[in-house]
Design a protein around this motif. Structure first.
Motif, short mmCIF file in Angstrom:
data_model
loop_
_atom_site.label_atom_id
_atom_site.label_comp_id
_atom_site.label_asym_id
_atom_site.label_seq_id
_atom_site.Cartn_x
_atom_site.Cartn_y
_atom_site.Cartn_z
N SER A 1 0.82 -1.21 0.00
CA SER A 1 0.00 0.00 0.00
C SER A 1 0.85 1.26 0.00
O SER A 1 0.41 2.31 -0.48
CB SER A 1 -0.97 -0.01 1.18
OG SER A 1 -1.93 -1.03 1.00
N TYR B 1 -6.96 6.01 2.63
CA TYR B 1 -6.26 5.33 1.54
C TYR B 1 -7.24 4.93 0.43
O TYR B 1 -7.06 5.25 -0.74
CB TYR B 1 -5.55 4.09 2.10
CG TYR B 1 -4.91 3.21 1.07
CD1 TYR B 1 -3.62 3.45 0.63
CD2 TYR B 1 -5.60 2.13 0.52
CE1 TYR B 1 -3.02 2.64 -0.33
CE2 TYR B 1 -5.01 1.32 -0.45
CZ TYR B 1 -3.73 1.57 -0.86
OH TYR B 1 -3.16 0.78 -1.81
N SER B 2 -8.30 4.23 0.80
CA SER B 2 -9.24 3.74 -0.21
C SER B 2 -10.14 4.85 -0.74
O SER B 2 -10.62 4.77 -1.87
CB SER B 2 -10.07 2.59 0.36
OG SER B 2 -9.23 1.47 0.57
N LYS C 1 1.34 1.88 -3.59
CA LYS C 1 0.10 2.33 -4.23
C LYS C 1 -0.23 3.77 -3.86
O LYS C 1 -0.80 4.51 -4.63
CB LYS C 1 -1.08 1.43 -3.81
CG LYS C 1 -1.00 0.01 -4.27
CD LYS C 1 -1.26 -0.09 -5.75
CE LYS C 1 -0.62 -1.34 -6.32
NZ LYS C 1 -0.26 -1.19 -7.72
N TRP D 1 -1.87 1.02 8.93
CA TRP D 1 -2.26 2.04 7.95
C TRP D 1 -1.63 3.40 8.21
O TRP D 1 -1.26 4.11 7.27
CB TRP D 1 -3.79 2.13 7.86
CG TRP D 1 -4.33 0.91 7.18
CD1 TRP D 1 -4.82 -0.21 7.79
CD2 TRP D 1 -4.35 0.65 5.77
NE1 TRP D 1 -5.16 -1.15 6.83
CE2 TRP D 1 -4.88 -0.65 5.60
CE3 TRP D 1 -3.97 1.37 4.64
CZ2 TRP D 1 -5.05 -1.23 4.34
CZ3 TRP D 1 -4.13 0.80 3.39
CH2 TRP D 1 -4.67 -0.48 3.24
#
Lengths: 231, 231, 231, 231
Positions: free
Chosen positions: B198, D197-198, B201, D99
């Motif tokens: 991630s 993030y998403s 990304k 995260w």
């Protein structure tokens, strides 16, 4: 009747929530007694928490209920088609497990990218074509079976070496040598889908693994020269 | 024989499911008694749930079973090669843990992006080249070890400072100062792979962390001037 | 008063942490007694761990506290608007569940990509427009309800067939035939959002599923000709 | 000494594994007695499983151990700098939570995309610049504090309204009105990072949420006119 098979089918159904493959009642497992031509399957829309052996439903190859106080799974007709077309399978599983369903919704085959895949499936796991309006509007659940069988045949696959499929816009079906083995394949499929997704994102030029490696791993575990595991 | 080592190898094997690194039997841990030249390893394809000390298998450096009623892990030959090539390691682990396997399948090194990585691995964790058909068709499991060793050497890496590798199209191997330490490294590797994916990304221009920071963190915990932890 | 309803509302609130929909106190469930015109709702900012039936708050349609020693949820005014506009609903849920909130933050509708979606929601789940400064600076929580109702109406949706919405830059609200049914819809919404996200990433040309399949699945479970489940 | 504070610091440390914020020993919490000028902090590299009140270490503002049989966390000097620069904080937390660490490794601010963020943090959560070789080679842990404080100041932020930071190539630090409150902020930060993030991946044109909505939610919970929660 079929008390031993019922116990195994119940145990296999209870594996679905234990392995994290289902939300609520979104899944079902069946098993078959091929001599008697009878199938034991989960009742429709019933919670897993208190399911008992006597809640399972016995149906024949026409979908007629032979025993049970509940209606059988609404997917029963799909299971029956698979048992009829694939003579060696003894268990069928349907789930909406997260990652396998993502591939179904995206309409994409699950490509074999590594030995984890090759240990269980001898090639890419196919996604079916979309069903047409006549199929959806007709005997929908039976036609779902038909399109699965059509896909396995058109791809030239041996269902014993490819015990899984992705139904387009829907989700996965798996099968196997027993109800528990079919659940085992559903668990593996889910993990493979999770890994394949990010494999493609991490390397957008990634290709199917080498055929030599695919077959080495598959036949190391399956077939007459297998040497993985005990025996 | 080797009762203490067997206990530790059993405990280390049981850590794999506890830490979420494996599905079914997809992993194995071994330990070594370097004086006796004997390796204790998980039996092949046996479930973790009821594994006992007496189920472990003792093999020598030729892979010959010295003690045990089961066949040893099918990856035994790979473990042996690593013990032979890396003289300081006392434990080896193989898993198909999700994120490390994703990097293996994508054929990509796991780049050092932060201090979490630098606390354990002194540089990028390499992915091997693909094995060639002769290697796959020959003594496959031994050749898997050979390609790991070749990669560590070609990259000029010290295996004691780089206790992990990604086998292309397959999955990770880790090692360490004991079976439990090798499992510890496998847990860390999995978390690093999850984060590195991630990180790339989120910032597609991200580069390896600064060498100064990498070495600061690695040597803060390892080597003669370490000051992290007790003692 | 309303002891039965309170028990159900408490049970429904406790489902939120059990199903992994909330972090800390980020969610609330209410139920309604339409005859008496009274709503039972979670108290504001109170931990779930020790919540008891007597901690729930009873309010009327003006938001006036009729019973209870705590202040009601700060989202009470939103719940009231929904009960007033949607005459058949008996329960309302608000969460900040991870994937539904991601769609809210991205300001994107949750498109129907598969039968899992179609089993519960008869079309795409809409995301509202952003609220304007006057709405935010005024009776904010009531205006949140207004923008939800506006969205359902402008899209020509039947709230009984579309029991969920995504509030832009905020998170989801769901409703249903009871407090527990509204929680059920919140659980399904979260899973659908998780799957839709990766469906789009896996196939960037993916379209809404076929209307025939969407309606087949929705009406197989809902409406007068439903045949899914028992009776 | 400081028995009450030690109990709270122990409880706060044990929250880290409970909330899934840490792997092994990758995190630490401290608390302060501002009258006595003493800090209670986790010992370095000690497992959480059996940690006891008496294992905690008491240090003064120079990092000198005043009580305890273990060495204090290697991050102690960073904690001290934060307590000195931010006079209202009473607890500090450091983790490598998945995260938040991803954003640190990517070197990106965590943008405020929704009300979940605005309920806790009044603006984007900054990521520091990279530390320079002199800082890394010098009093590294103290300099980590310096770069955090520099970032908060340069951005014109009030540390009481922005109780978190992302250290570039490293991971997050959070603080708060107590050790447990600082852990609470670390949990929220992790969830926000996961969602941001998403959110960015789902809509690559997404912008920071409206200022009106950000401030509405922040001041609804914080400051003199707060009306969220009880009292």
């Amino acid at each position: 009747m079929l008390e031993e098979l019922k116990k195994e089918v119940l145990e296999a159904n209870l594996e679905l929530p234990k392995k994290g493959l289902i939300t609520y009642t979104w899944g079902n497992v069946s098993g078959i007694d091929r001599e008697k031509g009878l199938i034991v399957i989960k009742p429709s829309g019933v919670e897993y928490d208190n399911m008992k052996v006597e809640d399972l439903v016995v149906v024949d190859f026409n979908g007629k209920v032979v025993e049970g106080h509940y209606k059988p799974s609404s997917d029963t007709a799909t299971h029956i088609e698979l048992y009829k077309a694939f003579p060696n399978i003894e268990g069928v599983v349907h789930t909406h497990s997260t990652w396998a369903t993502i591939f179904s919704q995206a309409g994409k085959d699950l490509v074999a990218y590594g030995t984890t895949h090759a240990d269980y499936f001898c090639g890419d796991i196919p996604c079916t074509r979309k069903m047409d309006p006549a199929e959806i509007g007709g005997e929908y659940e039976r036609e779902t079976g038909t399109v699965i069988i059509e896909t396995i045949k058109e791809r030239g696959l041996n269902p014993d070496h490819m015990p899984a499929i992705l139904v387009n816009s829907h989700g996965p079906f798996t099968w196997g040598s027993s109800p528990l083995n079919a659940v085992h394949n559903a668990v593996v499929l889910e993990e493979l889908a999770k890994m394949a997704y990010s494999t493609e994102k991490l390397n957008n030029e990634v290709k199917q693994m080498q055929t030599e490696l695919l077959e080495k791993h598959f036949y190391r575990k399956h077939g007459k020269d297998a040497y993985y595991g005990q025996n």
